[in-house]
Design a protein around this motif. Structure first.
Motif, short mmCIF file in Angstrom:
data_model
loop_
_atom_site.label_atom_id
_atom_site.label_comp_id
_atom_site.label_asym_id
_atom_site.label_seq_id
_atom_site.Cartn_x
_atom_site.Cartn_y
_atom_site.Cartn_z
N ILE A 10 -36.45 -11.46 -28.05
CA ILE A 10 -35.94 -11.12 -26.73
C ILE A 10 -36.60 -11.98 -25.65
O ILE A 10 -35.97 -12.30 -24.63
CB ILE A 10 -36.17 -9.62 -26.44
CG1 ILE A 10 -35.40 -8.75 -27.43
CG2 ILE A 10 -35.79 -9.26 -25.01
CD1 ILE A 10 -33.90 -8.88 -27.34
N ALA A 11 -37.84 -12.39 -25.86
CA ALA A 11 -38.52 -13.24 -24.88
C ALA A 11 -37.78 -14.56 -24.69
O ALA A 11 -37.69 -15.07 -23.57
CB ALA A 11 -39.96 -13.49 -25.31
N TRP A 12 -37.23 -15.09 -25.75
CA TRP A 12 -36.48 -16.35 -25.65
C TRP A 12 -35.17 -16.14 -24.90
O TRP A 12 -34.73 -17.01 -24.14
CB TRP A 12 -36.23 -16.93 -27.04
CG TRP A 12 -37.52 -17.41 -27.64
CD1 TRP A 12 -38.29 -16.76 -28.57
CD2 TRP A 12 -38.22 -18.60 -27.30
NE1 TRP A 12 -39.42 -17.49 -28.83
CE2 TRP A 12 -39.40 -18.63 -28.07
CE3 TRP A 12 -37.98 -19.65 -26.43
CZ2 TRP A 12 -40.32 -19.67 -27.99
CZ3 TRP A 12 -38.90 -20.69 -26.36
CH2 TRP A 12 -40.05 -20.69 -27.13
N VAL A 13 -34.54 -14.99 -25.08
CA VAL A 13 -33.32 -14.67 -24.33
C VAL A 13 -33.64 -14.57 -22.84
O VAL A 13 -32.91 -15.10 -21.99
CB VAL A 13 -32.68 -13.36 -24.85
CG1 VAL A 13 -31.52 -12.94 -23.98
CG2 VAL A 13 -32.26 -13.52 -26.30
N ILE A 14 -34.74 -13.92 -22.51
CA ILE A 14 -35.16 -13.80 -21.12
C ILE A 14 -35.44 -15.17 -20.53
O ILE A 14 -35.04 -15.48 -19.40
CB ILE A 14 -36.40 -12.87 -21.01
CG1 ILE A 14 -36.01 -11.44 -21.36
CG2 ILE A 14 -37.01 -12.95 -19.61
CD1 ILE A 14 -37.19 -10.50 -21.52
N LEU A 15 -36.11 -16.03 -21.28
CA LEU A 15 -36.40 -17.38 -20.81
C LEU A 15 -35.12 -18.16 -20.53
O LEU A 15 -34.99 -18.80 -19.48
CB LEU A 15 -37.25 -18.13 -21.85
CG LEU A 15 -37.58 -19.57 -21.51
CD1 LEU A 15 -38.56 -19.62 -20.35
CD2 LEU A 15 -38.13 -20.29 -22.72
N CYS A 38 -32.09 -16.95 -19.89
CA CYS A 38 -31.33 -16.34 -18.79
C CYS A 38 -31.96 -16.62 -17.43
O CYS A 38 -31.25 -16.68 -16.43
CB CYS A 38 -31.21 -14.84 -19.00
SG CYS A 38 -30.10 -14.42 -20.35
N THR A 39 -33.27 -16.78 -17.37
CA THR A 39 -33.92 -16.97 -16.07
C THR A 39 -34.17 -18.42 -15.71
O THR A 39 -34.49 -18.71 -14.56
CB THR A 39 -35.28 -16.22 -16.03
OG1 THR A 39 -36.12 -16.71 -17.08
CG2 THR A 39 -35.08 -14.73 -16.16
N THR A 40 -34.02 -19.35 -16.65
CA THR A 40 -34.29 -20.75 -16.32
C THR A 40 -33.12 -21.67 -16.65
O THR A 40 -32.63 -22.39 -15.78
CB THR A 40 -35.54 -21.27 -17.04
OG1 THR A 40 -35.38 -21.11 -18.44
CG2 THR A 40 -36.78 -20.56 -16.58
N ILE A 41 -32.68 -21.69 -17.85
CA ILE A 41 -31.70 -22.68 -18.29
C ILE A 41 -30.32 -22.42 -17.70
O ILE A 41 -29.66 -23.34 -17.22
CB ILE A 41 -31.67 -22.75 -19.82
CG1 ILE A 41 -33.03 -23.24 -20.32
CG2 ILE A 41 -30.55 -23.65 -20.31
CD1 ILE A 41 -33.21 -23.22 -21.81
N ILE A 42 -29.87 -21.18 -17.69
CA ILE A 42 -28.54 -20.87 -17.15
C ILE A 42 -28.47 -21.18 -15.64
O ILE A 42 -27.54 -21.86 -15.21
CB ILE A 42 -28.12 -19.42 -17.47
CG1 ILE A 42 -27.88 -19.30 -18.98
CG2 ILE A 42 -26.89 -19.01 -16.68
CD1 ILE A 42 -27.61 -17.90 -19.46
N PRO A 43 -29.42 -20.73 -14.81
CA PRO A 43 -29.36 -21.12 -13.40
C PRO A 43 -29.45 -22.63 -13.20
O PRO A 43 -28.78 -23.18 -12.31
CB PRO A 43 -30.56 -20.40 -12.76
CG PRO A 43 -30.80 -19.24 -13.66
CD PRO A 43 -30.46 -19.72 -15.04
N VAL A 78 -26.69 -24.99 -11.19
CA VAL A 78 -27.03 -25.92 -10.11
C VAL A 78 -26.53 -27.31 -10.44
O VAL A 78 -25.93 -27.99 -9.59
CB VAL A 78 -28.55 -25.93 -9.84
CG1 VAL A 78 -28.95 -27.08 -8.93
CG2 VAL A 78 -28.99 -24.60 -9.25
N ILE A 79 -26.73 -27.77 -11.66
CA ILE A 79 -26.25 -29.09 -12.07
C ILE A 79 -24.72 -29.15 -11.97
O ILE A 79 -24.16 -30.12 -11.46
CB ILE A 79 -26.72 -29.42 -13.50
CG1 ILE A 79 -28.24 -29.55 -13.54
CG2 ILE A 79 -26.05 -30.68 -14.02
CD1 ILE A 79 -28.79 -30.70 -12.76
#
Length: 54
Positions: free
Chosen positions: A29-34, A36-41, A45-46
């Motif tokens: 779940i920690a990887w899912v949180i990572l 969702c909070t960094t790569i998707i935003p 933006v890109i």
């Protein structure tokens, strides 16, 4: 900055010694949180930047 990883520890958020919490990267779940909070935003933006500049 140290990363916490212990697959046997079932907690997703673990307390830090100096206060606060850290993610347990041994928990999936920690990887899912990572993501969702960094790569998707970042991808949004890109994408918006490319759309505006086109």
């Amino acid at each position: 900055m140290a990363l916490y990883r212990d697959p046997r520890d079932k907690r997703v958020f673990v307390p830090k010694r100096g206060g606060g919490v850290s993610l347990n990267f041994g928990h999936p779940i920690a990887w899912v949180i990572l993501v969702c909070t960094t790569i998707i935003p970042f991808a949004i933006v890109i994408g918006m930047t490319i759309a505006v500049l086109s």
